[in-house]
Design a protein around this motif. Sequence first.
Motif, PDB file in Angstrom:
ATOM      1  N   THR A 248       0.861  -1.182   0.000  1.00  0.00           N
ATOM      2  CA  THR A 248       0.000   0.000   0.000  1.00  0.00           C
ATOM      3  C   THR A 248       0.897   1.231   0.000  1.00  0.00           C
ATOM      4  N   SER A 291      -3.849   2.982   3.721  1.00  0.00           N
ATOM      5  CA  SER A 291      -4.345   1.775   4.402  1.00  0.00           C
ATOM      6  C   SER A 291      -4.398   2.006   5.905  1.00  0.00           C
ATOM      7  N   TYR A 294      -3.624  -2.315   9.451  1.00  0.00           N
ATOM      8  CA  TYR A 294      -2.835  -3.144   8.546  1.00  0.00           C
ATOM      9  C   TYR A 294      -1.417  -3.319   9.072  1.00  0.00           C
ATOM     10  N   VAL A 337       0.242  -7.413  -0.711  1.00  0.00           N
ATOM     11  CA  VAL A 337       0.073  -7.066   0.702  1.00  0.00           C
ATOM     12  C   VAL A 337       0.719  -8.148   1.545  1.00  0.00           C
ATOM     13  N   LEU A 342      -4.835  -7.086   5.602  1.00  0.00           N
ATOM     14  CA  LEU A 342      -5.205  -7.150   4.190  1.00  0.00           C
ATOM     15  C   LEU A 342      -4.707  -8.490   3.668  1.00  0.00           C
ATOM     16  N   SER A 343      -5.592  -9.214   3.018  1.00  0.00           N
ATOM     17  CA  SER A 343      -5.167 -10.500   2.459  1.00  0.00           C
ATOM     18  C   SER A 343      -5.053 -10.436   0.950  1.00  0.00           C
ATOM     19  N   GLU A 344      -5.673  -9.436   0.329  1.00  0.00           N
ATOM     20  CA  GLU A 344      -5.574  -9.231  -1.112  1.00  0.00           C
ATOM     21  C   GLU A 344      -5.297  -7.749  -1.347  1.00  0.00           C
ATOM     22  N   TYR A 345      -4.578  -7.468  -2.422  1.00  0.00           N
ATOM     23  CA  TYR A 345      -4.393  -6.054  -2.798  1.00  0.00           C
ATOM     24  C   TYR A 345      -5.632  -5.625  -3.573  1.00  0.00           C
ATOM     25  N   SER A 348     -10.905  -2.613  -0.132  1.00  0.00           N
ATOM     26  CA  SER A 348     -11.535  -3.220   1.040  1.00  0.00           C
ATOM     27  C   SER A 348     -11.531  -2.189   2.155  1.00  0.00           C
ATOM     28  N   ASN A 350      -9.997  -1.741   4.778  1.00  0.00           N
ATOM     29  CA  ASN A 350      -8.698  -1.272   5.279  1.00  0.00           C
ATOM     30  C   ASN A 350      -7.844  -0.592   4.210  1.00  0.00           C
ATOM     31  N   MET A 351      -8.332  -0.574   2.977  1.00  0.00           N
ATOM     32  CA  MET A 351      -7.652   0.165   1.884  1.00  0.00           C
ATOM     33  C   MET A 351      -8.732   0.497   0.864  1.00  0.00           C
ATOM     34  N   PRO A 354      -7.288   1.649  -3.616  1.00  0.00           N
ATOM     35  CA  PRO A 354      -5.953   1.101  -3.940  1.00  0.00           C
ATOM     36  C   PRO A 354      -5.255   1.954  -5.006  1.00  0.00           C
TER      37      PRO A 354
END
Length: 878
Positions: A248, A291, A294, A337, A342-345, A348, A350-351, A354
Motif C-alpha cells: 500500500t 491503508s 494493517y 500485501v 489485508l489479504s488481497e491487494y 476493502s 482497510n484500503m 488502492p
Amino acid sequence: MLNRMKSNLIMVVSLWFSAGLAAQQSPLTDPESHFGFKPGSDRNLFTYEELINYLQELDEGSPRISMQEIGHSPMGKPIYIAFISDEENIRNLEDLKEINRSLALDPGLGEEEIESMVHRGKVFLLATLSMHSSEVGPSQSAPLIAYDLVTTSDQKELEWLNNVVYMMVPCHNPDGMDMIVDYYKKTSGTRYEGASLPRVYHKYVGHDNNRDFVILTQEDNRAISRIYSQDWYPQVMVEKHQMGSTGTRYFVPPNHDPIAENVPAGIFHWSGVFGQQMATDMTAEGLAGVSQHYLFDDYWPGSTETCIWKNVIGFLTEAASAGIATPLYIEPTELTVSGKGLSEYKKSINMLEPWEGGWWRLVDIVEYEVVSTMSILKTASLHREDILRFRNRMCREQVELGSTEAPFYYILPTDQHDPGELVNLVNLMKEHGIDVYELNGDVELEGMVYRTGDVVIPLAQPFRAFIKEVMEKQEYPERHYTPGGELIKPYDITSWSLPLHRNVKAGEIGNRCDEVKGRLQKIEGEYSLFEPFEREVYAIVLPVTSNESFRTAFLALEEGLQVERLDVEMKYQDRHYGKGSFIIYNDPGKKEAWEKVTGQLRFRPGVISDKRALIAHPLVIPRIALVETYFHDMDAGWTRYLFDTYHIPFTVIYPHQFRETDLTGKFDVIIFPDNDKSILMTGKRKSDDEYYLGSYHPDYVKGMEKEGFGKLMEFSDKGGIILAWGGSAGLFEGILKIRRKDGEEEFQLPFRDISSELTKEGLYVAGSLLKLDVTPDHPLTLGMPERIGVFSRGRPVFRTSLPVFDTDRRVIGTYPEKEVLMSGYIAGEKKIGNKAAMIWMRRGRGQFVLYGFNPQFRASTQASYKLLFNALLLDDPE
Ligand SMILES: [Zn+2]
C-alpha cells in the motif's frame, strides 16, 4: 541553538546593515531557491547539516519558529526540535510548557484550574522524522512543511498555528541521514544507483533504533524520550516512517491487533481519530493507497510510540519507498500485501482506494508527507480543548487505578544477586519519568520483610501503564482472525520485563498496605548504592555475580591498573565472593585512573585495607575479533555497543577478510553474532535452497567462502576460541575440515541443531524469555544463579552426542522440562523442554561456545551477559 533573544539580536544587527529599509524581517528563502532543487525531486537529497542550516535560517527570519537543541547523536551531531506555531505561542513556549506539565502530571487539579488551562493551553504535536535513515521522505519534506507554516497567510492554517505547537524533530537519526545521503550521492549516476548502504545507518544499531525505547541505550533515543517523559509532555506524537515499495502507498492508524492491554482505550480511540482524518484528507487530495488496520500492531513498547504508555496520543505513519531518491516503476502485477489486515491487494475497508501502480517517486512520498502532516495539525487544532482535557483525565484515571487496583507497588530489595542491575533499573525508570522511592523503615508485607533502603515503585502515578508494562511478566494477548482460527502473531517480540530480563527480584504487591505509603522517601538525582571509602584502600573486591564488576574490571585494565580474578571463593568481612570475582589494586602512582574507576562504581565493593596475598590470577583481556557483515548487521552492532560500554576492546572483521588475515597471529577469540550461515559464507541470502543477491554493490557481496572458513578452522586448531549464537551456530554443524601439510583432516563436533524438527512438531517461540537452568561449577557460568531467563526465538536448539577422538562437549544451559516460558509467548512448549540451550565444545585445543539464544539481545538481556563475558575469558585447556 538559537533562542528568541539571540535571533532578535541578529535581527537588530541585520537592520543596522540594511539602514533605510523598512523595519521588517528579511524575506524568507523558499526551499527550492535555498537548496537549488525542489525537495523531493528525482535524485536530489540534502544532508542533515544542510537541513538544519535551512531551518536555522527560518528561525532567524521568522517569529513563528524556534529551534532548540535537545541532545546529541551517538556520533556527536546536535539534535533539534523546531517549534513551529504562531508568534504569540512561540513567545509563550515556557508558559505553555508549564500547562502541559500540569495537565500531564497533576491529578489534583480542580475543575476550574483544568478549564483555565484548557482555555489557555495549546496542543503540542511532536513529529519525529526519518529515524530509519533509508526512509528519506519525511526529513526531505521537512523544509517544505516548515516554510509553508512560517509563511502562510491562509486563514485555516493560521488557525491551526494558533491552536497547535508543532514540534518537529527534523531528523531523529542525524548520523544515519548523512551516511545514507553521502552513499546515495556516491552511487548516483552509476550502474549501482540506490544501492543499499553496506553497514548499519547508525553508530551501532541501525533499524533497531526503533526497538530501543524501553531500555533507552542510545543517546539519540534518550533525547527523544526525554521530550515526552521529562520535558515537554506533548499530547500528540507521530513517528514518520517508510515501508516496502510494492505494498500500500501509506499507512495511518488505527493499527492492527494485538494491542497492549495496559494502554487505556482512549489512546487508541484518539489515534483512530487522527488516522481517519488523514485517510479522509489524503484521499480527498487525490492520494491513493492509504491503508489502516494493517501490518503494524500496537502491542510492543520498544518503538518511539512507547509514549502511548505515558498518556500521549501516539502513532506512526508509513509511506511506500522509492529507490531512496530514484524513481521506481511498479508493475500493477507486482503490487502485494503482507502481514495482517489485508489479504488481497483489493479495495476493502482497510484500503478503500488502492493505488494502481506506475511510477513512484520521492516527490510522491514528500507530497503524502506534507498532506498527512497538515491533516494531523488540523485534527489537533479541531479538537484542541478535548485533547487537553483528555490528557489530564488520563493522568487522574491512571493515578486512581494505581491506588484502587492491584498491583499497588513493585518493591525491589537492595539485597540482589546482581546489585548493579538494580541500580541500573532504578536509573532507567527515572529516565522514563517515573518517581522511584526508598523505604525509610522496615515493613512486613504479604509474608515478606522489606528492609530500610529497599526500592519502591508505586503504581499510583500518571505513567502507571508504563510502569506495569515494563515491570510485570508479559502474557501475550492471544487473539485470532476468526473464532478458533489462526492466531494473530506479534509484529515484533513478546517479552521486555525489566526485572526478569535483568534477573532482579521484584515483589509485586497486591494489597493496598497503607503502611508503605508512610515509609516512602523519594529518590532524587542519580541512584547509587555506593558509599565512599572510609579507610585506606589496598584493593577492592568486586563480586563475579554483578555485570558491573566486569565493566569495572575491564575499565580498570583499560586504565592500566592491576586486576586479578579469584581462583577460589573468598569470604571477607561477612561477604562472600565467588570464584572469578575481581580484585582491583590501588596504585598510588595512578591516582587519576583509580579515581576514574572507583568514581563510576554504583554499589559498594569489598575493601581490603592491608596488603595481603590472594589466590588469584591476572585478568588478561584476549584479542577479540567481532564478525560483522555489510548487510545491516544489527546484532553485530548491538554487540559492538555492549563491548564499547563494558570497555571490552575488539576488532571488527568482515567474513571475506578471513582469507587474507593471520587469524591465529592476531586474535584469541572470534565472535559470530546472530547471522545467516549463507551470508557469512557467500555474502548472499539463501532461502529454500536458492541464493538471493539483494541490492548491495558487488564489492560487498562476498563471504568467507571455503578458503576463509579453512583459515577459521586452522585458528581453532591452534587453540582459538570461537563463540557463535543464533543462525551463525550453523557454521559449525556437520563435517568440518582442517587443512594440514599432508592433506585435509575431517572431523565433526558432537552436536546437532534440532530446531527445524521441533518447529515442524509445533514449537513457536515469538521472541520470548525462556527459563534456562545453568550448569554450576563451570568456567562459563561463574557468577551465575541457578536459573535465569534467556531471550529466544526458538532456534537453534542443540542436541549433543558422544564425542569422538579428541572432541568433547558440556551442556552449559538447559531449558527446564516443564513451564519453560518465563515471559512472552510460546506454542508447543513441551517440545523444547529439557533441551540444550548453550553448549561448550572442544576439538584438540580449539574451543567452541554455541548459544541457542542471543546473550546480548538488543542490550536488554542483562541476566545472560555473564555467559558471554566468561566465554571471552576462557583458559586454554592445555
Ligand atoms: Zn521505519
